[in-house]
Design a protein around this motif. Structure first.
Motif, short mmCIF file in Angstrom:
data_model
loop_
_atom_site.label_atom_id
_atom_site.label_comp_id
_atom_site.label_asym_id
_atom_site.label_seq_id
_atom_site.Cartn_x
_atom_site.Cartn_y
_atom_site.Cartn_z
N TRP A 176 0.25 1.77 11.82
CA TRP A 176 1.29 1.04 11.08
C TRP A 176 1.23 1.30 9.58
O TRP A 176 2.26 1.29 8.91
CB TRP A 176 1.17 -0.47 11.35
N GLN A 177 0.03 1.55 9.07
CA GLN A 177 -0.08 1.84 7.63
C GLN A 177 0.69 3.09 7.25
O GLN A 177 1.48 3.08 6.30
CB GLN A 177 -1.56 2.01 7.25
N PHE A 178 0.47 4.16 7.99
CA PHE A 178 1.14 5.42 7.66
C PHE A 178 2.62 5.42 8.10
O PHE A 178 3.46 6.04 7.46
CB PHE A 178 0.40 6.59 8.31
N LEU A 179 2.90 4.71 9.17
CA LEU A 179 4.30 4.61 9.61
C LEU A 179 5.13 3.83 8.60
O LEU A 179 6.27 4.20 8.28
CB LEU A 179 4.36 3.93 10.99
N THR A 180 4.55 2.76 8.06
CA THR A 180 5.25 1.96 7.03
C THR A 180 5.50 2.79 5.78
O THR A 180 6.56 2.70 5.16
CB THR A 180 4.42 0.71 6.67
N GLU A 181 4.49 3.60 5.41
CA GLU A 181 4.66 4.45 4.23
C GLU A 181 5.81 5.43 4.41
O GLU A 181 6.61 5.64 3.49
CB GLU A 181 3.37 5.21 3.96
N ALA A 182 5.93 6.01 5.60
CA ALA A 182 7.03 6.94 5.88
C ALA A 182 8.37 6.24 5.83
O ALA A 182 9.35 6.76 5.29
CB ALA A 182 6.82 7.60 7.24
N ILE A 183 8.42 5.01 6.39
CA ILE A 183 9.68 4.25 6.40
C ILE A 183 10.09 3.87 4.98
O ILE A 183 11.26 4.00 4.60
CB ILE A 183 9.54 2.99 7.29
N VAL A 184 9.13 3.38 4.19
CA VAL A 184 9.43 2.99 2.79
C VAL A 184 9.94 4.20 2.01
O VAL A 184 10.90 4.11 1.24
CB VAL A 184 8.17 2.40 2.12
N LEU A 185 9.29 5.35 2.22
CA LEU A 185 9.69 6.57 1.51
C LEU A 185 11.13 6.97 1.86
O LEU A 185 11.92 7.29 0.97
CB LEU A 185 8.73 7.70 1.90
N THR A 186 11.47 6.91 3.14
CA THR A 186 12.82 7.31 3.55
C THR A 186 13.88 6.28 3.17
O THR A 186 15.00 6.64 2.82
CB THR A 186 12.86 7.54 5.08
N VAL A 187 13.51 5.00 3.21
CA VAL A 187 14.47 3.96 2.83
C VAL A 187 14.81 4.06 1.35
O VAL A 187 15.97 3.94 0.94
CB VAL A 187 13.94 2.55 3.18
N LEU A 188 13.78 4.28 0.51
CA LEU A 188 14.03 4.45 -0.93
C LEU A 188 14.95 5.65 -1.18
O LEU A 188 15.90 5.59 -1.96
CB LEU A 188 12.71 4.64 -1.68
N GLY A 189 14.64 6.77 -0.49
CA GLY A 189 15.49 7.95 -0.61
C GLY A 189 16.89 7.68 -0.10
O GLY A 189 17.88 8.15 -0.68
N GLY A 190 16.98 6.89 0.98
CA GLY A 190 18.29 6.56 1.54
C GLY A 190 19.13 5.73 0.60
O GLY A 190 20.34 5.96 0.46
N ILE A 191 18.52 4.76 -0.08
CA ILE A 191 19.26 3.91 -1.03
C ILE A 191 19.79 4.74 -2.19
O ILE A 191 20.94 4.62 -2.59
CB ILE A 191 18.35 2.77 -1.54
N ILE A 192 18.91 5.60 -2.73
CA ILE A 192 19.35 6.47 -3.84
C ILE A 192 20.45 7.42 -3.38
O ILE A 192 21.44 7.64 -4.07
CB ILE A 192 18.15 7.25 -4.41
N MET A 238 0.83 -1.21 0.00
CA MET A 238 0.00 0.00 0.00
C MET A 238 0.87 1.26 0.00
O MET A 238 0.53 2.26 -0.64
CB MET A 238 -0.92 0.00 1.23
N ALA A 239 1.99 1.20 0.71
CA ALA A 239 2.90 2.34 0.76
C ALA A 239 3.48 2.64 -0.62
O ALA A 239 3.55 3.79 -1.06
CB ALA A 239 4.03 2.07 1.76
N LEU A 240 3.86 1.56 -1.35
CA LEU A 240 4.42 1.73 -2.70
C LEU A 240 3.35 2.27 -3.65
O LEU A 240 3.65 3.11 -4.52
CB LEU A 240 4.97 0.40 -3.21
N GLN A 241 2.13 1.81 -3.48
CA GLN A 241 1.03 2.31 -4.33
C GLN A 241 0.79 3.80 -4.08
O GLN A 241 0.57 4.57 -5.02
CB GLN A 241 -0.25 1.52 -4.04
N SER A 242 0.84 4.19 -2.80
CA SER A 242 0.64 5.60 -2.46
C SER A 242 1.76 6.47 -3.03
O SER A 242 1.53 7.58 -3.54
CB SER A 242 0.59 5.76 -0.94
N ILE A 243 2.99 5.95 -2.97
CA ILE A 243 4.15 6.69 -3.50
C ILE A 243 4.02 6.85 -5.02
O ILE A 243 4.29 7.93 -5.57
CB ILE A 243 5.46 5.97 -3.14
N MET A 244 3.59 5.78 -5.70
CA MET A 244 3.43 5.85 -7.15
C MET A 244 2.27 6.75 -7.56
O MET A 244 2.31 7.40 -8.60
CB MET A 244 3.21 4.43 -7.71
N THR A 245 1.24 6.81 -6.71
CA THR A 245 0.09 7.67 -7.02
C THR A 245 0.47 9.15 -6.94
O THR A 245 -0.01 9.98 -7.72
CB THR A 245 -1.06 7.37 -6.03
#
Length: 402
Positions: A325-341, A7-14
């Motif tokens: 957890w839904q919104f916390l996971t979205e924040a973590i996914v967003l920061t991890v992706l940014g961190g990897i890049i 769901m976090a990835l879908q929100s990011i792509m949206t």
């Protein structure tokens, strides 16, 4: 958890543009940390090499009175000197090269004898060097040639001179085939050398090591060992091990092989590391906090936009914990992706930057670990407030929100 990540990835792509703009803060923050660590670590290593081992990343092991090394003043020569010349064989040098991280070991003698060109006395240092010396101390050949391998093993009357010696003493840039007199013995100049490192420049004359015997009345044959290691961190430890080995090869006396000013090296290295860490902490903290604020702002906007969705889920029986957890996971996914890049970008920029500045490129695993930890921490810390706010929304008020 898998569903939350999906769901976090879908929100990011949206919301691609908003997600990208948010990640830019994280990317710059993480990238800045990686680049800063790499540049300062490279600069620190460069300074250590200058202070400890010079540009050749080598350290000198001298032969002198025991007390002079303990006091850090190798000029002291009050203890009785042995009536023999310490003999260091090539096999002994090969033994030193087996010390972990040691890449080369060289033996040479340095003296300041009388040098004459015709009837003019010249002031210059004379180095009697073995066949590994120029592997450690790099010189480029301006004129003529280097010593041949057989010339190192024979008392041949040939020498090399530095470019500074040729210009200052011989008044020419190409004195090849000219003769100079060292301690009454004539030596033919076969080459002119130019120092690649500033600390090696100056008026110098080089002889093959066996040729020193031709002028031995002017030499006290006090040997110096030049030890080269892979990096400056290994130099002092390798130097101490080599000193113990070399001292064990000569009869016991008040004279030993050791490193000068070992305590000064430790103190200087420690001060460099401490000052750089303070600088890093300040700069990195600012970069990371700015990135974290950006994440929190984006997540607050996301919660506001999705208030109706939150109300519907709560009306259907979703608990506060699930929403949190839904919104916390979205924040973590967003920061991890940014961190990897940011991590990948930071390493690439660090490689380019250190190469441009002439510093060694050192991968800081500490900074990489810090980046990974930060990426997760930012998602948790700065994402918690928006996620908690979402979980506390009243279903009725959320459904009424437009």
């Amino acid at each position: 958890m898998k569903e939350n990540i999906k769901m976090a990835l879908q929100s990011i792509m949206t919301n691609k543009m908003r997600s990208i703009l948010t990640m830019i803060g994280i990317i710059f923050g993480i990238g800045a940390v990686i680049v800063i660590f790499s540049i300062i670590n490279g600069n620190t290593e460069n300074m250590k090499r200058q202070i400890i081992g010079g540009s050749s990343n080598s350290i000198k092991i001298d032969y002198g009175p025991r007390k002079s090394f303990l006091s850090g003043n190798a000029k002291s020569d009050k203890e009785s000197k042995p009536d023999y010349t310490p003999t260091i064989s090539r096999n002994a040098l090969k033994q030193l090269e087996t010390i972990p991280n040691v890449t080369a070991a060289s033996l040479y003698y340095q003296e300041h004898p009388y040098i004459f060109i015709k009837d003019q006395q010249i002031d210059s240092d004379v180095f009697a060097v073995d066949n590994r010396y120029f592997d450690i101390v790099t010189y480029s050949l301006e004129q003529g040639r280097f010593f041949l391998s057989q010339e190192y093993d024979r008392m041949t009357q040939v020498c090399l001179v530095s470019k500074e010696f040729a210009i200052s003493a011989l008044k020419t840039e190409n004195p090849v085939a000219d003769f100079i007199e060292i301690a009454g013995v004539a030596f033919k100049i076969i080459g002119v050398l130019s120092a690649e490192m500033e600390e090696e420049a100056g008026k110098k004359v080089f002889l093959p090591i066996e040729s020193a015997l031709l002028v031995q009345q002017q030499y006290n044959h006090k040997p110096t060992i030049l030890l080269q290691a892979e990096n400056s961190e290994d130099l002092e430890r390798a130097g101490k091990l080599a000193s113990v080995t070399l001292t064990g090869l000569v009869p016991p006396s008040n004279y030993i092989f050791s490193i000068k000013n070992s305590d000064d090296i430790k103190r200087t290295t420690k001060e460099i590391n401490q000052s750089n860490m303070v600088l890093l902490g300040g700069i990195a903290s600012i970069s990371l906090i700015v990135g974290g604020i950006g994440v929190m702002n984006t997540m607050l906007v996301s919660v506001t936009e999705r208030t109706g969705e939150i109300g519907l889920k709560k009306a259907l029986g979703a608990k506060k914990k699930i929403i949190l957890w839904q919104f916390l996971t979205e924040a973590i996914v967003l920061t991890v992706l940014g961190g990897i890049i940011g991590l990948i970008s930071g390493l690439i920029i660090s490689k380019i930057s250190t190469g441009y500045l002439g510093y060694p490129f050192i991968i800081s695993y500490f900074s990489i670990g810090l980046s990974v930890l930060f990426s997760v921490s930012v998602g948790i810390i700065f994402g918690f407030i928006p996620a908690y706010r979402a979980s506390k929304l009243s279903p009725i008020e959320a459904l009424r929100y437009e």
